[in-house]
Design a protein around this motif. Structure first.
Motif, PDB file in Angstrom:
ATOM      1  N   GLN A 222      10.270 -19.489  16.704  1.00  0.00           N
ATOM      2  CA  GLN A 222       9.705 -18.226  16.251  1.00  0.00           C
ATOM      3  C   GLN A 222       9.376 -18.343  14.746  1.00  0.00           C
ATOM      4  OE1 GLN A 222       9.127 -15.630  18.278  1.00  0.00           O
ATOM      5  NE2 GLN A 222      10.021 -16.718  20.058  1.00  0.00           N
ATOM      6  N   ARG A 223       8.429 -17.512  14.295  1.00  0.00           N
ATOM      7  CA  ARG A 223       8.054 -17.500  12.870  1.00  0.00           C
ATOM      8  C   ARG A 223       8.255 -16.098  12.297  1.00  0.00           C
ATOM      9  NH1 ARG A 223       2.099 -19.501  12.495  1.00  0.00           N
ATOM     10  NH2 ARG A 223       1.929 -18.014  14.213  1.00  0.00           N
ATOM     11  N   MET A 224       8.510 -16.077  11.005  1.00  0.00           N
ATOM     12  CA  MET A 224       8.647 -14.790  10.332  1.00  0.00           C
ATOM     13  C   MET A 224       8.238 -14.965   8.857  1.00  0.00           C
ATOM     14  SD  MET A 224      12.718 -14.295   9.705  1.00  0.00           S
ATOM     15  CE  MET A 224      12.405 -12.988   8.517  1.00  0.00           C
ATOM     16  N   PRO A 225       7.753 -13.913   8.224  1.00  0.00           N
ATOM     17  CA  PRO A 225       7.356 -14.038   6.823  1.00  0.00           C
ATOM     18  C   PRO A 225       8.569 -13.974   5.884  1.00  0.00           C
ATOM     19  CG  PRO A 225       6.917 -11.832   7.608  1.00  0.00           C
ATOM     20  CD  PRO A 225       7.371 -12.631   8.784  1.00  0.00           C
ATOM     21  N   ARG A 226       8.415 -14.644   4.769  1.00  0.00           N
ATOM     22  CA  ARG A 226       9.509 -14.619   3.810  1.00  0.00           C
ATOM     23  C   ARG A 226       9.602 -13.253   3.138  1.00  0.00           C
ATOM     24  NH1 ARG A 226      12.654 -18.486   1.591  1.00  0.00           N
ATOM     25  NH2 ARG A 226      11.503 -20.097   2.696  1.00  0.00           N
ATOM     26  N   SER A 227       8.587 -12.477   3.318  1.00  0.00           N
ATOM     27  CA  SER A 227       8.583 -11.150   2.699  1.00  0.00           C
ATOM     28  C   SER A 227       9.232 -10.085   3.571  1.00  0.00           C
ATOM     29  CB  SER A 227       7.143 -10.729   2.404  1.00  0.00           C
ATOM     30  OG  SER A 227       6.385 -10.680   3.606  1.00  0.00           O
ATOM     31  N   ALA A 228       9.845 -10.519   4.672  1.00  0.00           N
ATOM     32  CA  ALA A 228      10.457  -9.556   5.583  1.00  0.00           C
ATOM     33  C   ALA A 228      11.590  -8.825   4.908  1.00  0.00           C
ATOM     34  CB  ALA A 228      10.959 -10.274   6.830  1.00  0.00           C
ATOM     35  N   LYS A 229      11.666  -7.522   5.182  1.00  0.00           N
ATOM     36  CA  LYS A 229      12.696  -6.688   4.626  1.00  0.00           C
ATOM     37  C   LYS A 229      13.876  -6.582   5.590  1.00  0.00           C
ATOM     38  CE  LYS A 229       9.938  -5.834   1.164  1.00  0.00           C
ATOM     39  NZ  LYS A 229      10.200  -6.383  -0.191  1.00  0.00           N
ATOM     40  N   ALA A 230      14.888  -5.870   5.184  1.00  0.00           N
ATOM     41  CA  ALA A 230      16.041  -5.636   6.057  1.00  0.00           C
ATOM     42  C   ALA A 230      15.607  -4.794   7.266  1.00  0.00           C
ATOM     43  CB  ALA A 230      17.148  -4.928   5.277  1.00  0.00           C
TER      44      ALA A 230
ATOM     45  N   ARG B 157      17.173  -8.892  14.406  1.00  0.00           N
ATOM     46  CA  ARG B 157      16.631  -8.294  13.194  1.00  0.00           C
ATOM     47  C   ARG B 157      17.322  -8.901  11.961  1.00  0.00           C
ATOM     48  NH1 ARG B 157      13.631  -3.630  14.028  1.00  0.00           N
ATOM     49  NH2 ARG B 157      13.718  -2.795  16.171  1.00  0.00           N
ATOM     50  N   THR B 158      16.618  -8.693  10.853  1.00  0.00           N
ATOM     51  CA  THR B 158      17.219  -9.158   9.593  1.00  0.00           C
ATOM     52  C   THR B 158      18.219  -8.126   9.094  1.00  0.00           C
ATOM     53  OG1 THR B 158      15.404  -8.175   8.349  1.00  0.00           O
ATOM     54  CG2 THR B 158      15.178 -10.490   8.956  1.00  0.00           C
ATOM     55  N   LYS B 159      19.333  -8.665   8.585  1.00  0.00           N
ATOM     56  CA  LYS B 159      20.357  -7.765   8.055  1.00  0.00           C
ATOM     57  C   LYS B 159      20.067  -7.407   6.588  1.00  0.00           C
ATOM     58  CE  LYS B 159      24.582  -8.869   9.083  1.00  0.00           C
ATOM     59  NZ  LYS B 159      25.815  -9.704   9.285  1.00  0.00           N
ATOM     60  N   ARG B 160      19.270  -8.245   5.975  1.00  0.00           N
ATOM     61  CA  ARG B 160      18.929  -8.033   4.573  1.00  0.00           C
ATOM     62  C   ARG B 160      17.533  -8.596   4.351  1.00  0.00           C
ATOM     63  NH1 ARG B 160      19.345 -12.971   2.213  1.00  0.00           N
ATOM     64  NH2 ARG B 160      20.745 -14.480   3.258  1.00  0.00           N
ATOM     65  N   ALA B 161      17.010  -8.397   3.190  1.00  0.00           N
ATOM     66  CA  ALA B 161      15.694  -8.961   2.844  1.00  0.00           C
ATOM     67  C   ALA B 161      15.824 -10.461   2.627  1.00  0.00           C
ATOM     68  CB  ALA B 161      15.139  -8.293   1.594  1.00  0.00           C
TER      69      ALA B 161
ATOM     70  N   THR C 133      22.579 -20.419  11.311  1.00  0.00           N
ATOM     71  CA  THR C 133      22.534 -21.196  10.048  1.00  0.00           C
ATOM     72  C   THR C 133      23.030 -20.335   8.906  1.00  0.00           C
ATOM     73  OG1 THR C 133      20.670 -22.435  10.931  1.00  0.00           O
ATOM     74  CG2 THR C 133      21.031 -22.557   8.551  1.00  0.00           C
ATOM     75  N   ASP C 134      22.587 -19.093   8.898  1.00  0.00           N
ATOM     76  CA  ASP C 134      23.043 -18.125   7.883  1.00  0.00           C
ATOM     77  C   ASP C 134      23.370 -16.838   8.620  1.00  0.00           C
ATOM     78  OD1 ASP C 134      23.622 -16.496   5.782  1.00  0.00           O
ATOM     79  OD2 ASP C 134      21.745 -16.858   4.695  1.00  0.00           O
ATOM     80  N   ALA C 135      24.657 -16.635   8.926  1.00  0.00           N
ATOM     81  CA  ALA C 135      25.058 -15.468   9.708  1.00  0.00           C
ATOM     82  C   ALA C 135      24.865 -14.173   8.963  1.00  0.00           C
ATOM     83  CB  ALA C 135      26.522 -15.606  10.118  1.00  0.00           C
ATOM     84  N   SER C 136      24.681 -14.247   7.632  1.00  0.00           N
ATOM     85  CA  SER C 136      24.511 -13.010   6.867  1.00  0.00           C
ATOM     86  C   SER C 136      23.087 -12.500   6.888  1.00  0.00           C
ATOM     87  CB  SER C 136      24.946 -13.236   5.409  1.00  0.00           C
ATOM     88  OG  SER C 136      24.064 -14.180   4.784  1.00  0.00           O
TER      89      SER C 136
END
Length: 844
Positions: A601-609, A652-656, A637-640
């Protein structure tokens, strides 16, 4: 002569047709065989005439084993039917003088027949026999006339007799002698007397009213005692037989002197009537005689005659001084109807003189005998399907009294389904008067009441037991028309599921039941390949292990059949419901891993929380709680940075995302079900964070604030679908309610006609809630067939999903389903179905 014979035959035929003639077979000498043959010819023409009586004539003293006649042929019975129909003789006599030879149907003599012992002095000697034929019961009356033969010579009770006669007796004086007795009758009976030659006496024979011949010695010349004191005369009695037989008695006539007047009775014969119940000491009549002499020669005493029978002396007494005859014993009309005896009057002269007279006492019948009920044949058990009028037993009634006292009326209670059918001469047939039912009454105790017409009337009773035989007229009845059984899937074969029970109110083998399974199920597989039933006790066993995901319900038709002839049967339905077991692990259907073990899957680095990276969607072939799924992030890889929704599987992202986050992230997501034991699976997702990557759609939160046309279209489809399902549910419920109210069918809609091809013939509609997923499920199709479904789905990501209709699909293989899905779209539509037809509208 020929015309006379022809007319004779015609007269006999007419009489036989009218039923007013008896068929008689006589044993005659050879010279009358032609006449006997003519009788037999006429009898053969009408041998089947109902109610005809057969009569044979035989001489007495026939040798044992002598043939009287062919009774089977005379009644029209074939020789082959004699043993089968149990031809036999029923006689009132304790001695059986005759029997039937079952080999040829001849009536033969059993022993010596003495007519004089059987009938005494009766002119006619008839022996009535009752001929009984069973299967079916028939009764014939056979009269055998015993003809007398000249086997008895006339006999005097004594060989010597002394007669004292005064010398002064007048010429022509009569002196009665003892009568000889000849036991034969008719032409063989006593006919005449003869007196030996002498010069002083001659013989006169007097015939009384009853036909009895009494010899009298008549003085033909004056007697002179001084010349001849004793006269010896021989009296001979002759019968009319051929050859003639005779008996003699020596008479010594002693001549006495003086006292030359004998007593004389006022009547030469006295007649009187006496009731058979007359008490002892009652006077019957008084005889009276007079003597012209004087003194002792004129004094009279009365006595019974010298040859008075013993039964007279036991029943009556005569007063020697007055001549009054009184009763001293019990009188019985049935034993003796008439008493005949002599009385004499003697004077006291020397020599004494005597006068004679006869007395006839008629006994008058009284109603002192109770009617007797005789079962000519024992009651036969009768089948409950016997037609009205079936003969059960033959009954005879008799009364030893006479006249009205002997008229007997036989009755039974009207509450029984039987009645009496008169035959002839106090003979009755006990027949059925209505249809029988063994289940209502298995036997009857019928009370017969016989009453005569005397005053007062006498009665007797007899109870006849009639048993009713069972007929297979009741089918087996199950304890309930349908049964419901539950079994867990994956249960080992041979498990006992349930026992059905039926009962039959018939008896014996008609009530013995055998159980079987009828192969009426669908899917072209007989129910007997899945289930086995014990034919004796109705216990049903499984023959295989079941898979809930393939089949949820079996409807088995069980038949109970009795062992009657013909057998009767009835059916019941057993609904076997398969209970789900958590035997299927969740299967990930998105993201698809068909091209490899890892989804990219792909996602932008600009994704917000809160940015929706992807959504993991899995399904479970089980049902209910076993199909509720839960998602969790097992490794990352990064559980946070990422989180997984427990119920929806949204990642979903937990943070930006920051500049320092690694551009390649790997997530291991675990999916667990809610079953026991828990089944789980995992999916690996690689996420590539790229700079300058733009999503093809607007932000999620903007989509929720600004409704667009696509969202409105989804809502419209959802409303239409829910309205359609609700209407269909209401109609289905109404149909089920009507059928249940009729009470003749199960409330579960099921296929009843194997020819009916409607694919939705097993339709069930239910609203289910599996965790956060809500859906309406429409179930249909054959339980044993490969189900198909039309699914209407909303994507789990409702903010990006369209309402998609997916073509019918078989869900036997999950891999086939996964191959159909488009793994490249995160919000693409998919479906997954188990064995049943399911139409689901999934609500986020």
């Amino acid at each position: 002569m020929k015309e006379e014979k022809t007319r004779f035959c015609l007269d006999i035929c007419e009489a036989l047709i009218d039923g007013n003639v008896q068929i008689t077979v006589e044993m005659r000498p050879i010279r009358v065989w032609k006449q006997a043959a003519l009788w037999l010819f006429v009898f053969s023409l009408l041998r089947n005439t109902v109610g005809a009586q057969i009569r044979y004539t035989i001489p007495e003293e026939l040798k044992e084993g002598s043939v009287v006649g062919n009774i089977a042929r005379d009644i029209g019975l074939d020789i082959s039917d004699i043993a089968n129909r149990k031809l036999r003789i029923a006689s009132d006599s304790s001695t059986q003088y005759f029997s039937v030879d079952t080999r040829n149907g001849e009536l033969i003599v059993n022993g010596r027949i003495d007519r004089e012992v059987l009938c005494g002095q009766s002119a006619s000697c008839l022996m009535p026999l009752q001929l009984v034929i069973e299967n079916p019961l028939q009764l014939y009356r056979v009269n055998i006339e015993i003809q007398d033969i000249n086997d008895n010579a006339p006999n005097f009770h004594t060989k010597d007799s002394i007669l004292k006669i005064a010398e002064s007796v007048a010429v022509g004086a009569k002196f009665p002698f003892e009568s000889a007795e000849d036991l034969d009758v008719g032409s063989n009976s006593l006919k005449s007397y003869a007196l030996s030659n002498n010069a002083f006496f001659r013989l006169n024979v007097k015939t009384l009213e009853d036909g009895k011949k009494v010899p009298e010695l008549i003085v033909d010349r004056p007697l002179d005692r001084e010349k001849q004191f004793v006269h010896k005369i021989i009296l001979t009695a002759l019968d009319g037989g051929d050859p003639v037989k005779s008996g003699t008695i020596m008479i010594q006539v002693i001549v006495q002197d003086t006292n030359d007047n004998e007593p004389k009775f006022e009547q030469s014969q006295y007649k009187a009537y006496v009731q058979e119940g007359t008490t002892f000491g009652s006077s019957v009549l008084t005889v009276k005689a007079t003597d012209l002499d004087e003194g002792l020669n004129g004094e009279i005493q009365y006595f019974f005659g010298a040859r008075t029978p013993d039964n007279v002396r036991k029943s009556f007494n005569i007063n020697s001084e007055t001549g009054e005859i009184t009763v001293i014993g019990k009188l019985d009309y049935e034993l003796t109807k008439l008493y005949t005896f002599d009385v004499c009057a003697k004077d006291k002269g020397s020599p004494e003189q005597e006068g004679h007279s006869s007395v006839m006492l008629h006994v008058i019948d009284e109603n002192d005998n109770i009617p007797e009920i005789i079962l000519t044949s024992l009651p036969s058990p009768v089948s409950e399907n016997a037609s009205v009028g079936t003969v059960i037993a033959l009954i005879n009634v008799k009364d030893l009294d006479s006249g009205d006292n002997a008229k007997v009326n036989l009755t039974i209670s009207t509450r029984f389904p039987f009645k009496l059918k008169p035959a002839f001469d106090n003979h009755y047939s006990l027949v059925t008067s209505s249809l029988l039912d063994r289940e209502a009454n298995s036997e009857y105790d019928i009370k017969l009441v016989a009453s005569d017409s005397g005053e007062p009337s006498l009665k007797s009773t007899k109870t006849v037991n009639v048993k009713i035989l069972d007929v297979n007229d009741n089918p087996p009845v199950f304890s309930q028309p349908s049964y419901t059984v539950y079994i867990k899937e994956n249960s080992p074969p041979g498990a006992s599921l349930f026992s059905v029970s039926a009962s039959d109110i018939d008896q014996d083998k008609n009530a013995i039941l055998s159980y079987s399974i009828l192969d009426l199920t669908s899917n072209q597989l007989p129910a007997s390949s899945y289930f086995y039933i014990n034919s004796e006790n109705g216990t049903i066993y499984s023959m295989s292990s079941f898979d809930y995901e393939k089949t949820k319900l079996f409807s088995i038709a069980v038949q109970a059949k009795d062992h009657g002839s013909p057998p009767l049967s009835s059916n019941a339905t057993v609904h076997v419901f398969i209970l789900d077991h958590n035997d299927n692990a969740p299967v990930v259907i998105y993201p698809s891993t068909s091209m490899g073990s890892v989804s990219h899957q792909r996602m932008p680095r600009s994704a917000k929380a809160g940015h929706l990276v992807t959504k993991v969607t899995a399904v479970d072939a089980d049902s209910g709680h076993n199909a509720w799924l839960f998602y969790r992030l097992a490794e990352a890889t990064d559980a946070s940075l990422f989180s997984v929704n427990l119920h929806t599987g949204e990642v979903r992202t937990k943070r930006a995302v920051s500049e320092h986050d690694d551009s390649s992230q790997r997530l291991l997501i675990e999916i667990k079900d809610n079953g026991e034991p828990i089944q789980s699976t995992t999916v690996t997702v690689d996420i590539l964070i790229e700079d300058g990557f733009h999503e093809p759609v607007s932000d999620y939160r903007e989509k929720t604030i600004e409704p667009n046309k696509k969202t409105g279209k989804i809502t419209l489809y959802l409303i239409i679908s829910l309205a359609s399902v609700s209407l269909l549910s209401f109609v289905t419920f109404f149909i089920l309610l009507v059928k249940c109210a009729r009470g003749s069918r199960s409330c579960c809609i099921r296929r009843t006609n194997s020819e009916y091809k409607n694919p939705n013939r097993n339709l069930q509609i239910q609203l289910n809630t599996d965790g956060p997923i809500k859906y309406v499920e429409v179930l249909g199709g054959d339980m044993m067939s490969q189900s198909q479904s039309f699914g209407s789905y909303l994507s789990p990501m409702s903010e990006f999903s369209d309402l998609t209709l997916v073509k019918p699909s078989s869900t036997t293989n999950f891999t086939d389903t996964l191959n159909v899905l488009d793994a490249s779209l995160p919000d693409s539509a998919w479906t997954f179905e188990s064995q049943q037809v399911r139409n689901r509208i999934l609500l986020n």
